[in-house]
Design a protein around this motif. Structure first.
Motif, PDB file in Angstrom:
ATOM      1  N   GLY A  63      52.512 -65.259 -16.203  1.00 43.01           N
ATOM      2  CA  GLY A  63      51.852 -65.603 -14.945  1.00 43.01           C
ATOM      3  C   GLY A  63      52.737 -66.449 -14.051  1.00 43.01           C
ATOM      4  O   GLY A  63      52.819 -66.239 -12.837  1.00 43.01           O
ATOM      5  N   LEU A  64      53.428 -67.448 -14.681  1.00 42.58           N
ATOM      6  CA  LEU A  64      54.318 -68.299 -13.899  1.00 42.58           C
ATOM      7  C   LEU A  64      55.478 -67.507 -13.317  1.00 42.58           C
ATOM      8  O   LEU A  64      55.879 -67.692 -12.169  1.00 42.58           O
ATOM      9  CB  LEU A  64      54.830 -69.447 -14.773  1.00 42.58           C
ATOM     10  CG  LEU A  64      53.766 -70.460 -15.256  1.00 42.58           C
ATOM     11  CD1 LEU A  64      54.385 -71.468 -16.227  1.00 42.58           C
ATOM     12  CD2 LEU A  64      53.157 -71.179 -14.070  1.00 42.58           C
ATOM     13  N   ILE A  65      56.044 -66.653 -14.179  1.00 47.75           N
ATOM     14  CA  ILE A  65      57.170 -65.847 -13.693  1.00 47.75           C
ATOM     15  C   ILE A  65      56.714 -64.934 -12.563  1.00 47.75           C
ATOM     16  O   ILE A  65      57.400 -64.761 -11.546  1.00 47.75           O
ATOM     17  CB  ILE A  65      57.773 -65.028 -14.854  1.00 47.75           C
ATOM     18  CG1 ILE A  65      58.438 -65.974 -15.856  1.00 47.75           C
ATOM     19  CG2 ILE A  65      58.782 -64.022 -14.323  1.00 47.75           C
ATOM     20  CD1 ILE A  65      58.966 -65.264 -17.097  1.00 47.75           C
ATOM     21  N   GLY A  66      55.539 -64.331 -12.678  1.00 44.40           N
ATOM     22  CA  GLY A  66      55.028 -63.454 -11.622  1.00 44.40           C
ATOM     23  C   GLY A  66      54.786 -64.205 -10.317  1.00 44.40           C
ATOM     24  O   GLY A  66      55.104 -63.709  -9.227  1.00 44.40           O
ATOM     25  N   ALA A  67      54.218 -65.424 -10.445  1.00 47.46           N
ATOM     26  CA  ALA A  67      53.976 -66.216  -9.240  1.00 47.46           C
ATOM     27  C   ALA A  67      55.274 -66.602  -8.559  1.00 47.46           C
ATOM     28  O   ALA A  67      55.399 -66.567  -7.329  1.00 47.46           O
ATOM     29  CB  ALA A  67      53.166 -67.452  -9.597  1.00 47.46           C
ATOM     30  N   THR A  68      56.264 -66.989  -9.384  1.00 39.90           N
ATOM     31  CA  THR A  68      57.562 -67.358  -8.811  1.00 39.90           C
ATOM     32  C   THR A  68      58.220 -66.176  -8.110  1.00 39.90           C
ATOM     33  O   THR A  68      58.780 -66.287  -7.020  1.00 39.90           O
ATOM     34  CB  THR A  68      58.480 -67.894  -9.916  1.00 39.90           C
ATOM     35  OG1 THR A  68      57.858 -69.003 -10.553  1.00 39.90           O
ATOM     36  CG2 THR A  68      59.812 -68.317  -9.337  1.00 39.90           C
ATOM     37  N   THR A  69      58.127 -65.013  -8.744  1.00 39.05           N
ATOM     38  CA  THR A  69      58.718 -63.804  -8.151  1.00 39.05           C
ATOM     39  C   THR A  69      58.033 -63.446  -6.841  1.00 39.05           C
ATOM     40  O   THR A  69      58.683 -63.092  -5.848  1.00 39.05           O
ATOM     41  CB  THR A  69      58.621 -62.636  -9.137  1.00 39.05           C
ATOM     42  OG1 THR A  69      59.264 -62.988 -10.366  1.00 39.05           O
ATOM     43  CG2 THR A  69      59.259 -61.390  -8.563  1.00 39.05           C
ATOM     44  N   ALA A  70      56.706 -63.542  -6.841  1.00 34.97           N
ATOM     45  CA  ALA A  70      55.973 -63.239  -5.613  1.00 34.97           C
ATOM     46  C   ALA A  70      56.324 -64.206  -4.501  1.00 34.97           C
ATOM     47  O   ALA A  70      56.477 -63.807  -3.330  1.00 34.97           O
ATOM     48  CB  ALA A  70      54.473 -63.277  -5.890  1.00 34.97           C
ATOM     49  N   ARG A  71      56.440 -65.478  -4.847  1.00 35.17           N
ATOM     50  CA  ARG A  71      56.802 -66.460  -3.840  1.00 35.17           C
ATOM     51  C   ARG A  71      58.180 -66.181  -3.264  1.00 35.17           C
ATOM     52  O   ARG A  71      58.417 -66.275  -2.047  1.00 35.17           O
ATOM     53  CB  ARG A  71      56.729 -67.875  -4.436  1.00 35.17           C
ATOM     54  CG  ARG A  71      56.984 -68.974  -3.399  1.00 35.17           C
ATOM     55  CD  ARG A  71      56.694 -70.352  -3.952  1.00 35.17           C
ATOM     56  NE  ARG A  71      57.558 -70.686  -5.084  1.00 35.17           N
ATOM     57  CZ  ARG A  71      57.158 -70.730  -6.362  1.00 35.17           C
ATOM     58  NH1 ARG A  71      55.887 -70.437  -6.653  1.00 35.17           N
ATOM     59  NH2 ARG A  71      57.985 -71.060  -7.331  1.00 35.17           N
ATOM     60  N   GLN A  72      59.131 -65.850  -4.148  1.00 33.30           N
ATOM     61  CA  GLN A  72      60.471 -65.529  -3.666  1.00 33.30           C
ATOM     62  C   GLN A  72      60.468 -64.282  -2.780  1.00 33.30           C
ATOM     63  O   GLN A  72      61.175 -64.211  -1.781  1.00 33.30           O
ATOM     64  CB  GLN A  72      61.408 -65.334  -4.862  1.00 33.30           C
ATOM     65  CG  GLN A  72      61.720 -66.624  -5.616  1.00 33.30           C
ATOM     66  CD  GLN A  72      62.625 -66.385  -6.815  1.00 33.30           C
ATOM     67  OE1 GLN A  72      62.823 -65.235  -7.235  1.00 33.30           O
ATOM     68  NE2 GLN A  72      63.158 -67.479  -7.373  1.00 33.30           N
ATOM     69  N   ALA A  73      59.639 -63.294  -3.148  1.00 31.63           N
ATOM     70  CA  ALA A  73      59.554 -62.081  -2.342  1.00 31.63           C
ATOM     71  C   ALA A  73      58.984 -62.397  -0.964  1.00 31.63           C
ATOM     72  O   ALA A  73      59.450 -61.866   0.067  1.00 31.63           O
ATOM     73  CB  ALA A  73      58.694 -61.041  -3.050  1.00 31.63           C
ATOM     74  N   ARG A  74      57.947 -63.250  -0.941  1.00 31.17           N
ATOM     75  CA  ARG A  74      57.361 -63.623   0.348  1.00 31.17           C
ATOM     76  C   ARG A  74      58.388 -64.366   1.207  1.00 31.17           C
ATOM     77  O   ARG A  74      58.477 -64.137   2.416  1.00 31.17           O
ATOM     78  CB  ARG A  74      56.125 -64.489   0.124  1.00 31.17           C
ATOM     79  CG  ARG A  74      54.917 -63.701  -0.405  1.00 31.17           C
ATOM     80  CD  ARG A  74      53.629 -64.526  -0.270  1.00 31.17           C
ATOM     81  NE  ARG A  74      53.705 -65.772  -1.004  1.00 31.17           N
ATOM     82  CZ  ARG A  74      53.333 -65.913  -2.289  1.00 31.17           C
ATOM     83  NH1 ARG A  74      52.874 -64.866  -2.970  1.00 31.17           N
ATOM     84  NH2 ARG A  74      53.411 -67.085  -2.885  1.00 31.17           N
ATOM     85  N   MET A  75      59.143 -65.260   0.611  1.00 31.01           N
ATOM     86  CA  MET A  75      60.165 -65.997   1.369  1.00 31.01           C
ATOM     87  C   MET A  75      61.229 -65.052   1.917  1.00 31.01           C
ATOM     88  O   MET A  75      61.652 -65.160   3.075  1.00 31.01           O
ATOM     89  CB  MET A  75      60.804 -67.069   0.483  1.00 31.01           C
ATOM     90  CG  MET A  75      59.854 -68.197   0.099  1.00 31.01           C
ATOM     91  SD  MET A  75      60.609 -69.394  -1.027  1.00 31.01           S
ATOM     92  CE  MET A  75      61.949 -69.990  -0.009  1.00 31.01           C
ATOM     93  N   GLN A  76      61.632 -64.096   1.100  1.00 29.91           N
ATOM     94  CA  GLN A  76      62.642 -63.145   1.543  1.00 29.91           C
ATOM     95  C   GLN A  76      62.122 -62.293   2.700  1.00 29.91           C
ATOM     96  O   GLN A  76      62.829 -62.046   3.684  1.00 29.91           O
ATOM     97  CB  GLN A  76      63.069 -62.252   0.376  1.00 29.91           C
ATOM     98  CG  GLN A  76      64.187 -61.263   0.745  1.00 29.91           C
ATOM     99  CD  GLN A  76      64.640 -60.465  -0.468  1.00 29.91           C
ATOM    100  OE1 GLN A  76      64.137 -60.657  -1.583  1.00 29.91           O
ATOM    101  NE2 GLN A  76      65.600 -59.578  -0.257  1.00 29.91           N
TER     102      GLN A  76
END
Length: 426
Positions: A63-76
């Motif tokens: 879950g943490l890894i997914g949230a981090t990935t989603a956040r990075q995708a949104r920032m990108q």
């Protein structure tokens, strides 16, 4: 004894915990110290806690890894959107600057064309204005503004403008459309090159419009004055019953208003002025052919036209002319251009000169003391035809003046009255 026994019990050492392991005949025992037990317990508790934490991490890691990935995708995505917006803004700025530059070049071309058109107009106006000033009382010339000057003919001419100053480059930080450039009256230090260029455009455009308006106003005023002068001459001649061939009659007209561009308006006004000047020139020529001048200016009339008592016989008689008091030897002037048809002694007229002015009009100058012209000689208005005197049937020195139309005597006063009215127009 009880006290001793109690002291022995409370003072007895506690035995350490001992672990005994028996296997067959072998017996082993271990003594567990308190600190060792505490250490082992602590170690076991740490292991259990570590196990629980590790288990929790493994459970929650996805879950943490997914949230981090989603956040990075949104920032990108946000960065990419921002970059796209900046690129679009740069493109718009570049497009606006190109459009502004094209508009500026178009306006420069238009101003140059208008200035060239004004120069051509001045070339056309020169001769007709000179003609108008010679024939019509010109209206007051408008005062030239700082960016204009008046030439010798009174027409307004534009000052030369530097086109290079109009082509000032656009400021890199000014992205407004050309039509929205500032036109403030007072220059500010923060004004861009585009603002200054636009203000210059507005100033020159207003100046050219003013010049065009002044040209059209001046032409219209001259045409109106020409028509008024022609109308005044015509009315004066008609009121006196004198024939006049008028070609400038204005009829009542009407119709829908269809606006024209400035060039067509200018051509129309010039044509109207030219027609008005032609009409005025025609009427002037007609009027100048009539004997409207005074043959003895500044001298009183001693005997008018009409029935009077004959100065010699004392009976009623028709006086076919006017007598002007004049001393012997005063120059007698012809009242209109014409040709001498008689020059010599003519009975009661004494020495007489008769001038034919055309259209059946002739004038006679009698009782002269000297004749200075010959038959067939062409005269202009105001030419001297002889000297006044007392020759012929006369009671004293004077000038006898007659006007005849197709052989019939006409009261010269009618012509003199008209002459005074139209003198300023001729």
């Amino acid at each position: 004894m009880n006290v001793a026994s109690q002291s022995a019990v409370f003072g007895r050492r506690r035995e350490p915990h001992t672990v005994i392991i028996a296997r067959g005949d072998q017996i082993r025992h271990f003594t567990i110290r308190p600190w060792l037990a505490a250490f082992c317990g602590s170690a076991l508790a740490a292991i259990v806690i570590g196990y629980l934490l590790a288990t929790s991490y493994l459970v929650l890691r996805d879950g943490l890894i997914g949230a981090t990935t989603a956040r990075q995708a949104r920032m990108q995505q946000a960065y990419e959107d921002r970059i796209s917006a900046l690129r679009g803004q740069v493109d718009r700025i570049t497009s606006r600057q190109l459009l502004d530059q094209q508009l500026m070049e178009t306006k420069v071309s238009e101003l140059l064309e208008r200035q060239s058109q004004l120069s051509l107009r001045h070339g056309r106006l020169g001769p007709i204005l000179e003609r108008a000033e010679n024939e019509v009382a010109t209206p007051p010339v408008p005062t030239a503004k700082p960016d204009e000057h008046a030439d010798a003919t009174g027409s307004i001419q534009p000052m030369a403008y530097s086109v290079a100053s109009l082509a000032a480059p656009l400021a890199s930080n000014d992205t407004r459309p050309f039509s929205l450039w500032s036109t403030r009256a007072n220059p500010l230090p923060s004004e861009s090159a585009a603002d200054r260029a636009d203000k210059l455009f507005v100033s020159i455009n207003n100046s050219l419009k003013t010049i065009e308006s002044q040209q059209l106003t001046r032409i219209a005023a001259l045409a109106d004055n020409a028509y008024k002068s022609a109308d005044a001459i015509s009315q004066a001649l008609e009121a006196a019953g004198l024939p006049v061939d008028s070609e400038f009659e204005k009829s009542d007209v009407g119709g829908p208003l269809i606006p024209l561009d400035s060039s067509l308006v200018f051509d129309s006004k010039v044509k109207e002025l030219d027609e008005a000047l032609d009409a005025l020139d025609h009427l002037k020529k007609e009027a100048r052919r009539l004997p409207l001048a005074n043959p003895a200016p500044g001298h009183s009339v001693t005997s008018p036209f009409g029935v009077r008592t004959d100065p010699i016989l004392g009976t009623a008689a028709l006086h076919s002319g006017m007598d002007f008091r004049a001393p012997v030897g005063m120059p007698a002037k012809v009242t209109a251009a014409g040709v001498v048809v008689k020059a010599g002694w003519n009975g009661g007229y004494g020495r007489m000169v008769e001038v034919d002015h055309g259209n059946g009009f002739v004038t006679r100058y009698g009782h002269l003391s000297k004749i200075d012209v010959a038959v067939g000689q062409k005269l202009d208005a105001g030419d001297i035809i002889g000297k006044t005197g007392n020759s012929g049937r006369s009671t004293g020195p004077h000038l006898h003046y007659e006007v005849r139309h197709n052989g019939e005597a006409i009261d010269p006063l009618r012509f003199l009255t008209v002459g005074k009215k139209v003198e300023r127009y001729l």
